[in-house]
Design a protein around this motif. Structure first.
Motif, mmCIF file in Angstrom:
data_model
loop_
_atom_site.group_PDB
_atom_site.id
_atom_site.type_symbol
_atom_site.label_atom_id
_atom_site.label_comp_id
_atom_site.label_asym_id
_atom_site.label_seq_id
_atom_site.Cartn_x
_atom_site.Cartn_y
_atom_site.Cartn_z
ATOM 1 N N SER A 49 -54.781 -36.541 2.170
ATOM 2 C CA SER A 49 -56.080 -35.874 2.171
ATOM 3 C C SER A 49 -56.944 -36.414 3.304
ATOM 4 O O SER A 49 -57.978 -37.046 3.096
ATOM 5 N N HIS B 24 -64.255 -42.837 1.922
ATOM 6 C CA HIS B 24 -64.610 -41.481 1.490
ATOM 7 C C HIS B 24 -64.730 -41.430 -0.039
ATOM 8 O O HIS B 24 -63.883 -40.883 -0.740
ATOM 9 N N GLU C 69 -67.178 -29.979 1.230
ATOM 10 C CA GLU C 69 -66.273 -30.947 0.611
ATOM 11 C C GLU C 69 -65.703 -30.403 -0.694
ATOM 12 O O GLU C 69 -64.595 -30.761 -1.102
ATOM 13 N N THR D 195 -56.189 -41.248 1.287
ATOM 14 C CA THR D 195 -57.381 -40.804 1.999
ATOM 15 C C THR D 195 -58.073 -42.016 2.600
ATOM 16 O O THR D 195 -57.621 -43.152 2.442
ATOM 17 N N ARG E 229 -64.559 -38.096 -1.828
ATOM 18 C CA ARG E 229 -63.193 -37.608 -1.983
ATOM 19 C C ARG E 229 -62.540 -38.295 -3.193
ATOM 20 O O ARG E 229 -61.847 -37.657 -3.991
ATOM 21 N N SER F 195 -69.160 -37.384 5.400
ATOM 22 C CA SER F 195 -67.964 -37.757 4.647
ATOM 23 C C SER F 195 -68.037 -39.177 4.099
ATOM 24 O O SER F 195 -67.016 -39.821 3.888
ATOM 25 N N HIS G 176 -58.118 -31.317 3.370
ATOM 26 C CA HIS G 176 -59.104 -32.187 4.020
ATOM 27 C C HIS G 176 -60.088 -31.316 4.779
ATOM 28 O O HIS G 176 -59.721 -30.279 5.336
ATOM 29 N N VAL H 217 -62.124 -29.031 -0.855
ATOM 30 C CA VAL H 217 -61.000 -29.954 -1.036
ATOM 31 C C VAL H 217 -60.658 -30.070 -2.509
ATOM 32 O O VAL H 217 -59.480 -30.143 -2.896
#
Length: 546
Positions: free
Chosen positions: A322, A226, A200, A222, A229, A134, A356, A203
């Motif tokens: 998230s 990350h 991932e 978040t 993300r 992550s 998440h 998400v």
């Protein structure tokens, strides 16, 4: 193999690999305090062993840039010998930012590596192996010395569709398995979870759905580290014709690092600075921020209580958390959600949406790693004892001999050789607490006192006595803080005064001549009285005057 942290707790990862009179260190992580560590900012591993054996240290290898793997470096750097510190671009970018902030950048010898690079450090050769996690730049380490090769996985999962396109390096792991691996030290964080950890990319699908249902402003909170993300949020925002605002000190810093390294891509003209948000319609903006753990001073927490200088939450806005609440943060997260709901926001979080996914391997991926590497010995790492045991049981179910598995905790010495596995004598280990700028100044006794103050308060007893006769010549005066409200508890306070007055004439002259001994007798007598009368044990602080 000597774990100084990370075996017996989640966080504080730090492992020594030693061959004869040389050693390398893998990761220098911290741990965040639990609710009983009052006033403690972060927790570090005790490095007494490294101080004693520092001359043997050849290099430090960082697997990735999460705080539980690099966060202690800024606190412990001065106590470690100056040796090369290796890491990938994103990892060292995060380390540099921390060191620069504290004026320590010149004290560190940082060396950047890429996956499949090999580094020679004394008798050790270390190869970085690409994994998915992550955070960008995560790698496992293949650590080879004359005794054999150990695979230290670091944090990983096996994601077939990583956002950055950098696939788990199955080929190199299998190649090491073919050559023969002495031991596998593998991430155990999700060893209790069956199946596989979701990609991932899942998400991104959930974000797209949430964005499609949103009418007003969208705020996505978040982890600042990350970046994958963040990249997905940017891509989904672009698809929904919204501009993005990056908000929060750590988020802004990490985004700038990733942009500078070419690891994050935001289309030109899409990013809006926080101070210019008022120039755009709310329904055309997405705010990417920190605070997903309910941190009281974070941007999200300030938004939740209407205390942000650039922005406010209005009815019809959507807030997306998230992330998953770290154990111990559930109350803080719940409090922020409730504040947001009171302001009319729609809140999307992990319990109502797949917003998440974890960065750690579940059981099927852990088994896949084991089958690729095919080690002679297996040592589960990175987790509480329950996680290590669950990982051991999984590997046993795959047919690995029980005698060739070692479940150990911090301070253990695991001796590995082609001849066998054995446990040696433990080395010095433990925890060092950081409170403000003080490193190691707060110990277990101080924490015990803080817990006592928090639970039962304190009672200060000021009394002047004639040390010859024991007669009270001043007071006793009682000051209560956090024990009882003085204005409403005069009767109780008078009873405590009388306990002190009755005690003093009974003491021997030798004791009366020593204020410290008188204070001890008063403290013990009052504490016994309060324990018997109320079942409470406040901190009693007698001040004896002559």
């Amino acid at each position: 193999m000597i774990p100084l942290g990370g075996c017996g707790e989640v966080g504080m990862n730090m492992t020594v690999y030693r061959h004869r009179e040389e050693m390398v260190l893998v990761d220098v992580g911290l741990m965040f305090p639990d609710e009983e560590m009052l006033g403690v900012d972060v927790v570090l591993a005790d490095i007494s062993f490294l101080r004693e054996q520092g001359r043997e240290l050849q290099a430090i290898f960082l697997t990735h840039g999460h705080e539980d793997h690099i966060g202690a470096l800024v606190y412990l750097l001065r106590d470690l010998p100056k040796v090369p510190i290796y890491g990938t671009a994103m990892t060292l970018g995060l380390v540099k930012a921390k060191l620069r902030e504290l004026g320590l950048l010149q004290a560190a010898e940082l060396r950047q590596v890429e996956p499949r690079d090999r580094v020679v450090a004394g008798r050790f050769e270390v190869e970085y192996l690409q994994v998915t996690h992550s955070i960008l730049g995560g790698c496992s380490l293949a650590i080879t010395c004359p005794a054999g090769t150990v695979i230290h996985t670091g944090d990983f999962k096996i994601d077939p569709h990583p956002v950055d396109g950098r696939l788990f390096d199955t080929e190199r792991f299998r190649a090491y398995g073919d050559q023969g691996v002495l031991a596998l030290c593998s991430d155990s964080t999700n060893a209790e979870n069956p199946g596989r950890t979701l990609s991932e990319r899942e998400v991104g699908k959930a974000l797209d759905e949430a964005f499609g249902e949103a009418g007003g402003l969208i705020v996505v909170a978040t982890f600042a580290s990350h970046i994958q993300r963040v990249q997905q949020i940017v891509e989904v925002a672009d698809a929904h014709h919204r501009k993005v605002v990056v908000m929060g000190r750590s988020m802004e810093r990490n985004v700038e690092i990733a942009l500078e390294l070419g690891l994050l891509h935001i289309p030109q003209g899409m990013r809006v600075m926080p101070a210019r948000m008022g120039e755009y319609h709310r329904e055309r903006l997405v705010v990417i921020t920190t605070g997903s753990q309910g941190e009281p001073l974070s941007a999200l927490s300030r938004l939740a209580v209407g205390d942000h200088r650039y922005l406010s939450i209005e009815p019809g806005d959507t807030v997306i958390l998230s992330s998953k609440a770290i154990p111990g943060n559930e109350r803080s997260v719940s409090r922020v959600i409730n504040h947001l709901l009171r302001r009319g926001a729609r809140v999307v979080h992990g319990k109502v949406s797949e917003i998440h996914v974890s960065g750690h391997a579940a059981q099927e991926e852990l088994a896949e790693m084991y089958r690729l590497v095919r080690p002679r010995y297996f040592i589960p790492v990175h987790g509480e004892l329950r996680h290590l045991v669950a990982h051991r049981d999984l590997i046993l179910s795959l047919g690995h001999p029980a005698k060739d598995i070692a479940v150990v905790e911090d301070g253990a010495v695991v001796e590995l050789s082609p001849r066998g596995l054995r446990l040696g004598d433990e080395v010095a280990h433990g925890r060092t607490f950081v409170d403000g700028k003080g490193v190691g100044e707060v110990g277990d006794v101080v924490l015990r006192d803080r817990r006592l103050l928090a639970e039962d308060g304190t009672l200060v007893i000021v009394v002047g006595i004639d040390h010859a006769t024991g007669e009270v010549v001043q007071g006793p005066d009682i000051i209560s803080r956090g024990f009882v409200y003085e204005d409403e508890s005069q009767e109780l306070l008078e009873e405590i005064k009388q306990v002190v007055v009755d005690l003093l004439p009974t003491l021997d002259k030798e004791i009366l001549a020593e204020r410290a001994l008188v204070a001890v007798r008063i403290r013990n007598k009052v504490r016994r009285y309060l324990d018997r009368k109320m079942g409470r044990r406040p901190m009693v602080l007698p001040m004896v005057l002559e």
